[in-house]
Design a protein around this motif. Sequence first.
Motif, PDB file in Angstrom:
ATOM      1  N   LEU A  22       0.863  -1.185   0.000  1.00 60.06           N
ATOM      2  CA  LEU A  22       0.000   0.000   0.000  1.00 60.06           C
ATOM      3  C   LEU A  22       0.899   1.235   0.000  1.00 60.06           C
ATOM      4  O   LEU A  22       1.813   1.341   0.827  1.00 60.06           O
ATOM      5  CB  LEU A  22      -0.925  -0.005   1.218  1.00 60.06           C
ATOM      6  N   PRO A  23       0.634   2.192  -0.890  1.00 62.62           N
ATOM      7  CA  PRO A  23       1.581   3.295  -1.144  1.00 62.62           C
ATOM      8  C   PRO A  23       1.449   4.476  -0.188  1.00 62.62           C
ATOM      9  O   PRO A  23       1.281   5.619  -0.625  1.00 62.62           O
ATOM     10  CB  PRO A  23       1.217   3.707  -2.576  1.00 62.62           C
ATOM     11  N   GLU A  24       1.530   4.195   1.113  1.00 60.30           N
ATOM     12  CA  GLU A  24       1.467   5.296   2.079  1.00 60.30           C
ATOM     13  C   GLU A  24       2.726   5.279   2.932  1.00 60.30           C
ATOM     14  O   GLU A  24       3.121   4.235   3.465  1.00 60.30           O
ATOM     15  CB  GLU A  24       0.219   5.159   2.961  1.00 60.30           C
ATOM     16  N   GLU A  25       3.355   6.432   3.070  1.00 67.21           N
ATOM     17  CA  GLU A  25       4.627   6.501   3.791  1.00 67.21           C
ATOM     18  C   GLU A  25       4.495   6.100   5.255  1.00 67.21           C
ATOM     19  O   GLU A  25       5.432   5.548   5.833  1.00 67.21           O
ATOM     20  CB  GLU A  25       5.197   7.922   3.698  1.00 67.21           C
ATOM     21  N   ASN A  26       3.342   6.406   5.843  1.00 64.43           N
ATOM     22  CA  ASN A  26       3.184   6.109   7.271  1.00 64.43           C
ATOM     23  C   ASN A  26       2.659   4.691   7.523  1.00 64.43           C
ATOM     24  O   ASN A  26       2.422   4.321   8.664  1.00 64.43           O
ATOM     25  CB  ASN A  26       2.259   7.127   7.939  1.00 64.43           C
TER      26      ASN A  26
END
Length: 849
Positions: A668-672
């Motif tokens: 999933l492309p979320e930094e957090n």
Amino acid sequence: MAKPSRSKSKTAAKSPVSKSSGPTPALLQKHPVLVTAGIFLVLMLIFFFAAIFQGKTYATPDAQAAATITAPLDKILWQDRIYPQWMPYIFGGMPSFASLTYNPFAYFPDLPLYPLRRMLAYALHYVLAGLGVFLFLRRKSADYLPALLGGLAFMLTPYLITMTIFGHGSQMMTTAYLPLALWAVDRLLEKFSWLNLGLTGLIMGFMLQRGHVQIAYYGIMFTGLYVIYHAIAALRRKENKKILPMLGGYMGALVLALALSAMLYLPLQEYTSYSIRGSASVLQPASGKADTGVGFDYATQWSFSVGEMMTFIIPSFYGFGGATYWGNMPFTDYPNYMGILVLGLAVVGLFKRVPQAGFFALTIVLALLISFGKHFEFFYRLFYDYFPYFNKFRVPVMILVLVQCSTAILAGLGLQALLQPLAAGEPREAEARARRALIAKRLWLAAGLIFSVVLLFTIFRSSFQEFMSGIYPDRYELATQARLDERRVGMLLGDMWTIAGLAAVGLAMIALAYTHKISPKTAAVVIVLATLFDLWIVDKRIGNPPVSEASKRALLQPDEVAQFLQKDSGLFRIYPTLDLFGEMRWAAQGIHSVGGYHAAKPRRYQDFLEATDLQSGLMNDYFEVVEQNGQRGLRPRAEEAIPAARRNALKHWLDMLNVKYILSFFPLPEENWVNRATVSFNYGGNNYPLMILENTTVLPRAFLVGNYEVHAENLAALSRLASGEFDPRDAVILSEAPGIAPQPDSTASAVIKEYHLHKIVIETASAFPQILVLSDTYYPTGWHAFVDGNPVKTHVANYCFRGVEVPAGKHQVEFRYASRAFTAGVWLSLGALAVCLACIALGRRRNSV
């Protein structure tokens, strides 16, 4: 009226056996009910032998889901000695007792049954189901064998067997009381007495206590209609004086039954207005009358259809579960078959106008029309809109239990009506002998015709298969569909031959009895055995064979996902993506999830899930459906194709929900959202890599905020929360202004010191007044808040969670679970039990004087 009935009963009890038949008939003559119970018990012990004696269990999704959610509650009950009324493991937490998820010993017979294996307790309830029909038929002067047939038919009805195999034990056990309740009500209508009043109240109370509300509701409809039918009959006979005692006696028994089950139903009533079963969604269009039920479309899922009535005659006409089933009720793995001889004899009973034929015909027609649900919308809406609580139920096909019970009783009465004229032997009059010979001839012709029809279908199988393939829906690619259709037709022809053989046996027995080639008793014995064979072979085809209980124990053991999560000792929730959103298995390890499954979810939480689309498991956000080689699948969506505002909103919602870990098959492309581990996960029998992503910006379960927004209207509050523009770190959404003036405070802190099932303790410290937000489900009738020991108001925070006003300084906030409805219900149930037992004791004492 009472005396002649008792006399008939005695005659009926003696008729099936003869004094010269040896010791076994003598035992049967002296203790027919005991012998019958023994026969039924032996049959059920054989049927469920592997599950009772060999340590096996039926591994079905519903049974496994129930096992996982009850495992941690069992531990709390037996190790911590706390009776659980709340479960924090699914959604945002919800009542466990009031939602009927976990209510040990609320069904009083569970106390003596508890030491037994659960499947043995189920077997005893099947015996109860058969005995109820048997006793009712004996009251209607049926001989032993017709009564035995009726009891056997209901006990082995495939739908009842399905309930246990697929993990719906409470549904089966509640259904088992239907004929017994009818028997008790019949006694009460014939003669009002303390014994009959107490007995009826006790039986109906246990039916209600068993906890399947929908079947219990149908039971009240069943017995209530029976009372009304008899009251109208008395009115037509101009016996007006009998009507008031009838109605009064039944109402008295019903009050006792409701009081006996108050422990269960008062908390249920308390929760209903907070669940999807009792309050309308704010997302529902505001046109016309608000629907306070589950919603008509949801309520009419699994509606029976006229076409599927063919399964009354041929079990596999609509396939037999799995891919072979081609009806409109998903996951249907059983037929609504009742036995071909049972069905035929029930029709005979109707034509012969046996006792109460009108009532049972009315019940069958009424139940069938209700079962059609959305396929007969006008009729179903009459009940949905106007009958109290009817709109809380779903799965209209479930009411077919009344059809099956009524059919079994009519079958017993039908067999009695056929064979009773033969008891006197061969008639002396030539005309009577000729008439019986003509009946026998027609029966032989009917048997031959049935065989001829099935033979024709077999000879012209290819044409028959082509015809049926035109009816079967096309759901697969051509080659797979052709193989499936061939399999369906093979099953259908096999069943047709079996049905033809059984029908021929039944017709032959009656023909031989009518021409006095065999005795009526011999004919009845063969018909009973043929019915046993018929239902047994159909029942054994239902579901998969039981598996070792080791598989169930393995399900409750930590998998690789749970092992990783258990290393984190903090308080957090997980967010399983895609189809895993409804997964319950990790509840067994006490892990909290924002997802799960329940038929009575908290209303506000469900609204939140729908408004935010979180229940899709991110499928509509980060994934897209693709087709390859005729197969549908998913692939991650390009990052730039996902709106930035939507991504930001999802992060805010998961933070607020205390979601620390996200379970995903894909990156999933979320930094957090940082991948902390990839573990092997068994899904659908195959192992797949599953990523455990840590949400590094997660909010704690309890946190303080210094700003608030007031949205008095629920829809406005939910819309603001779901807009994606609202940040739960900065403010809280309330339905009314607080009595304090909170201010932002960067030094404010809230630390959870205790988090138990019924008690949460939080220590707060702040320089200015704050709103404490606890991201657990708002449920004010159960959870009560205290600040420094003083009771305070619990606000609705962020639409579906809890908020408490906290003054400046250091404070201790407690949330304690205490249901007044539960406490009152316990005392009412115990009091009603004492009254019922006292009535029975008083009645027996008077009868013995």
